[in-house]
Design a protein around this motif. Structure first.
Motif, short mmCIF file in Angstrom:
data_model
loop_
_atom_site.label_atom_id
_atom_site.label_comp_id
_atom_site.label_asym_id
_atom_site.label_seq_id
_atom_site.Cartn_x
_atom_site.Cartn_y
_atom_site.Cartn_z
N THR A 48 12.28 68.01 -36.14
CA THR A 48 11.94 67.19 -37.31
C THR A 48 12.31 65.73 -37.06
O THR A 48 12.89 65.39 -36.05
CB THR A 48 12.75 67.65 -38.56
N GLY A 49 11.98 64.91 -38.04
CA GLY A 49 12.40 63.51 -38.06
C GLY A 49 11.84 62.72 -36.88
O GLY A 49 10.71 62.93 -36.45
N LYS A 50 12.66 61.82 -36.35
CA LYS A 50 12.16 60.90 -35.32
C LYS A 50 11.82 61.62 -34.02
O LYS A 50 11.15 61.07 -33.16
CB LYS A 50 13.15 59.76 -35.08
N PHE A 71 7.76 65.25 -46.07
CA PHE A 71 7.75 63.80 -46.35
C PHE A 71 7.69 63.00 -45.05
O PHE A 71 8.07 61.83 -45.03
CB PHE A 71 8.99 63.37 -47.15
N ASP A 72 7.23 63.59 -43.96
CA ASP A 72 7.22 62.86 -42.69
C ASP A 72 5.99 61.95 -42.60
O ASP A 72 4.90 62.38 -42.21
CB ASP A 72 7.27 63.84 -41.52
N VAL A 73 6.19 60.73 -42.99
CA VAL A 73 5.15 59.70 -42.93
C VAL A 73 5.72 58.57 -42.08
O VAL A 73 6.78 58.03 -42.39
CB VAL A 73 4.79 59.17 -44.33
N VAL A 84 0.61 60.00 -41.22
CA VAL A 84 1.07 61.09 -42.09
C VAL A 84 1.03 62.38 -41.27
O VAL A 84 -0.04 62.78 -40.80
CB VAL A 84 0.17 61.24 -43.32
N HIS A 85 2.18 63.02 -41.11
CA HIS A 85 2.20 64.27 -40.34
C HIS A 85 1.57 65.40 -41.14
O HIS A 85 1.57 65.38 -42.37
CB HIS A 85 3.63 64.64 -39.93
N ARG A 86 1.01 66.36 -40.42
CA ARG A 86 0.50 67.54 -41.10
C ARG A 86 1.66 68.22 -41.81
O ARG A 86 2.76 68.30 -41.27
CB ARG A 86 -0.09 68.52 -40.08
MN MN Z 1 8.49 60.58 -38.79
#
Ligand code: MN
Ligand code: PSU
Length: 314
Positions: free
Chosen positions: A261-263, A140-142, A132-134
């Motif tokens: 963001t994202g990947k 929602f970046d998990v 889980v990202h800070r």
């Molecule tokens: Mn991610």
């Protein structure tokens, strides 16, 4: 023994070991292509394979080459993966696209777990898990590493999670998903560079036999899903949490400023930490991966031994 999925291509050595029930350790490839710079990455990848072998197991580095999911790579193939300009980072959702387009891909923990499981491999060694990202309450970046741990039956040996993530929330999600989180020889959950994290070990184990016993208990009960084996970095190689803490804060601030963001988030942060420390963080990174390889091979041996018929005299 489960028959490997027909879409996979296994190295002969890996196929032979699996067919005979000998210990095999899966290794991921994102750590090679997106986790460390060239040429350290290929040197480490080879060294880690050597450590797995020296401790009595067969290494199986997992990646996609020309769209084919490969389990076990020869040295030339490792070199391609480490140095080729276009190697996609492949998490679970990326597998179909990279296969369909016949391109190269380096697999994350999530995708490596799935391919390992499809090959019939139960132990997998890496450096650090995604989580889980800070600030995930906004982004929602998990990482898909967590959902994969919730459903795919592989034991994953890591040095815990880096504090680029929210470690507390990561442990909460693992609990929700029913994933046992075992810490080897310590009462505290480790944070990759440091043996401490401020979070208690959800479960402590001492030695590979105890890990193998948990693997058997979980899967014999019919509980599908992974097991986290967190192996704290050896004391001599540790970077104290307060020292690395500021560097991680800096990397997070830079990532925010660039709107990453994202990947791309995890590879950017990993690369930035190496940059800020002028490569010093790599020394710790390599040390912990080596130790994980040693432990992973021992776990694979303990698990393979217990899986043999009791009548077999050995
Ligand atoms: Mn991610
Ligand atoms: N954390 C690390 N080192 C790594 C990774 C994470 O300390 O190399 C890599 C692993 O391959 C992991 C992936 O599975 O990043 C997670 O990416 P994401 O957060 O995009 O799911």
């Amino acid at each position: 023994m489960t028959r490997p999925h027909p879409m996979l291509r296994l190295a002969d050595e890996v196929a032979g070991a699996l067919a005979e029930g000998r210990p095999v350790v899966a290794l991921e490839s994102t750590i090679i292509s997106h986790g460390m710079p060239y040429p350290d990455n290929v040197a480490v990848a080879r060294e880690v394979e050597g450590i797995v072998r020296a401790h009595g197991a067969v290494p199986a580095t997992i990646a996609l080459l020309d769209g084919v999911p490969r389990v076990g790579l020869c040295p030339d193939e490792l070199e391609v993966l480490a140095s080729h300009a276009e190697v996609t980072k492949v998490s679970l959702r990326d597998l179909p696209y990279v296969i369909a387009r016949r391109t190269h891909g380096a697999t994350t923990v999530a995708a490596t777990m799935r391919l390992a499981s499809l090959a019939g491999i139960r132990v997998f060694v890496t450096g650090g898990l995604g989580g889980v990202h800070r600030g995930a309450q906004h982004t929602f970046d998990v990482s898909a590493d967590l959902t994969e741990l919730g459903q795919t039956s592989v034991a994953v040996v890591s040095a815990g999670v880096k504090s680029i993530l929210d470690i507390g929330l990561t442990l909460e999600v693992l609990e929700t998903l029913g994933v046992p989180v075992l810490v080897e020889g310590s009462d505290e959950f480790p944070s990759f560079y440091s043996r401490s994290s401020g979070h208690r070990a959800p479960m402590r184990v001492d030695g590979p036999e105890q890990v193998a016993a948990v693997m058997r208990a979980k899967w014999e009960l019919g509980l599908a899903g992974g097991i986290v084996v967190a192996n704290p970095i050896p004391e001599a190689d540790e970077i104290p949490a307060d020292e690395i803490g500021g560097i991680i804060e800096q990397a997070l601030a830079d990532s925010d400023a660039r709107g990453i963001t994202g990947k791309d988030a995890t590879p950017y942060l990993l690369g930035r930490i190496v940059e800020i420390t002028g490569g010093a963080s790599l020394v710790a990174n390599v040390a912990l991966v080596r130790d994980n390889a040693r432990l992973g091979a021992a776990i694979a041996r303990a698990y393979a031994d217990g899986s043999r018929p009791l009548t077999q005299d050995r």
